[in-house]
Scaffold this motif. Sequence first.
Motif, PDB file in Angstrom:
ATOM      1  N   SER A  38     -53.405 105.387 137.060  1.00  0.00           N
ATOM      2  CA  SER A  38     -54.386 105.998 137.972  1.00  0.00           C
ATOM      3  C   SER A  38     -55.803 105.759 137.471  1.00  0.00           C
ATOM      4  CB  SER A  38     -54.121 107.499 138.103  1.00  0.00           C
ATOM      5  OG  SER A  38     -52.885 107.737 138.732  1.00  0.00           O
ATOM      6  N   ILE A  83     -59.523 111.856 140.463  1.00  0.00           N
ATOM      7  CA  ILE A  83     -59.230 113.292 140.570  1.00  0.00           C
ATOM      8  C   ILE A  83     -57.731 113.545 140.344  1.00  0.00           C
ATOM      9  CG2 ILE A  83     -59.138 115.242 142.178  1.00  0.00           C
ATOM     10  CD1 ILE A  83     -61.727 114.110 143.426  1.00  0.00           C
ATOM     11  N   ARG A  84     -56.922 112.647 140.860  1.00  0.00           N
ATOM     12  CA  ARG A  84     -55.473 112.781 140.658  1.00  0.00           C
ATOM     13  C   ARG A  84     -55.129 112.703 139.166  1.00  0.00           C
ATOM     14  NH1 ARG A  84     -51.091 109.230 140.171  1.00  0.00           N
ATOM     15  NH2 ARG A  84     -49.145 109.994 141.128  1.00  0.00           N
ATOM     16  N   TYR A  85     -55.772 111.784 138.440  1.00  0.00           N
ATOM     17  CA  TYR A  85     -55.502 111.661 137.005  1.00  0.00           C
ATOM     18  C   TYR A  85     -55.968 112.906 136.258  1.00  0.00           C
ATOM     19  CZ  TYR A  85     -55.809 110.105 132.189  1.00  0.00           C
ATOM     20  OH  TYR A  85     -55.691 110.020 130.829  1.00  0.00           O
ATOM     21  N   LEU A  86     -57.139 113.411 136.618  1.00  0.00           N
ATOM     22  CA  LEU A  86     -57.636 114.623 135.962  1.00  0.00           C
ATOM     23  C   LEU A  86     -56.696 115.804 136.178  1.00  0.00           C
ATOM     24  CD1 LEU A  86     -61.474 114.420 136.707  1.00  0.00           C
ATOM     25  CD2 LEU A  86     -60.315 114.053 134.521  1.00  0.00           C
ATOM     26  N   TYR A  87     -56.109 115.860 137.369  1.00  0.00           N
ATOM     27  CA  TYR A  87     -55.157 116.947 137.659  1.00  0.00           C
ATOM     28  C   TYR A  87     -53.967 116.885 136.682  1.00  0.00           C
ATOM     29  CZ  TYR A  87     -51.225 119.237 139.922  1.00  0.00           C
ATOM     30  OH  TYR A  87     -50.118 120.018 140.174  1.00  0.00           O
ATOM     31  N   PHE A  88     -53.452 115.655 136.500  1.00  0.00           N
ATOM     32  CA  PHE A  88     -52.311 115.524 135.591  1.00  0.00           C
ATOM     33  C   PHE A  88     -52.715 115.786 134.150  1.00  0.00           C
ATOM     34  CE2 PHE A  88     -50.537 112.964 139.132  1.00  0.00           C
ATOM     35  CZ  PHE A  88     -49.344 113.654 139.290  1.00  0.00           C
ATOM     36  N   ILE A 123     -54.960 117.987 133.217  1.00  0.00           N
ATOM     37  CA  ILE A 123     -55.090 119.448 133.108  1.00  0.00           C
ATOM     38  C   ILE A 123     -53.729 120.109 132.928  1.00  0.00           C
ATOM     39  CG2 ILE A 123     -55.733 121.532 134.395  1.00  0.00           C
ATOM     40  CD1 ILE A 123     -58.029 119.902 135.628  1.00  0.00           C
ATOM     41  N   ILE A 124     -52.728 119.575 133.632  1.00  0.00           N
ATOM     42  CA  ILE A 124     -51.400 120.201 133.512  1.00  0.00           C
ATOM     43  C   ILE A 124     -50.607 119.633 132.333  1.00  0.00           C
ATOM     44  CG2 ILE A 124     -51.293 120.655 135.999  1.00  0.00           C
ATOM     45  CD1 ILE A 124     -49.380 118.305 136.276  1.00  0.00           C
TER      46      ILE A 124
END
Length: 337
Positions: free
Chosen positions: A268, A251-256, A258-259
């Motif tokens: 990650s 989830i942390r990787y997906l967040y990065f 997305i941004i």
Amino acid sequence: MKLIIQIPCLNESATLAVAIGALPRQVDGFDEVEWLIVDDGSTDNTADLARELGVDHVVRHPVNRGLATAFMTGLDTCLRLGADVIVNTDADNQYEATDIPLLTSPILAGQADMVIGARPIDETEHFSWIKKKLQRLGSWAVRVASQTRVADAPSGFRAISRETAMRLNVFNAYTYTLETIIQAGRSNLRVLSVPIRTNPDLRPSRLVKSIRSYVQRSLVTILRVFAIYRPFFLFFWPSIILSALGLLAGIRYLYFVIIGDGAGHIQSVVFAALCLILGAITLMMGFLADLIATNRKLMERIDVRVQRLEYSFREQPLNHVKQKPDVHASSVAKPGT
């Protein structure tokens, strides 16, 4: 009804006479009371002294095999001798022998399958402060693992019914005390704890050579018993933790991503994949271990049925015990034989 009181021994010639002298020959509810000594490879005259003191049965290991093995040898011999109830005690006279009826009466009344004598640990003078606290902590851990209410798990002063003795299997050579309680609790046997008295210390404990060693061995024993009797539980939570870490990293990787900053956080993805793979493997190990545990339970049921047939239809003379290929002891004898 026959009661056999068994005592595992290792070089106990200095204290055995005191322990034997305190044992009863009559206990309420029993027609016969016999004594059994299991000499675990002593290098002194423990076995000969036991015969001189009038012990009914003496079993001797040719070499030292450990307390747990000596305990199981005693159970096997007691079953062959037709015991309806077995009481285990120590050769250093630690436990008050006149309290044996406190252990046997719940079994005779049908209220328990195994009764553990709970020592007054806080009032025992030769126990150090740290040993008292560790005894309490260890007993709490065993209660959690076994789902019983045993107050003094390391106590070796206990009574066991015939049926329960046939069900017990000890895999650890160090000690039988913790493992048998957890096994009994996980096998839905009724385990009861009763307060008993103790006598002054005649010698230092040979089992607890150091607090650190005892704690380590006890923790390993509890972990091994959990792996045997609750394997899925043991593997399930590590699997959940690993999977949760993997999901959080993903989830942390997906967040990065997305941004728009995903390129700098490839680690990650690697960490998430590793945790998820390990979580899946651990969960699969739990399922396999649970299937093995189910097979073990079926084997235990078969073993109990075989023992019932063996002990019911074949009352063996004592000199036949040593000829059994699966018996642990090297010799069994009565005084004067």
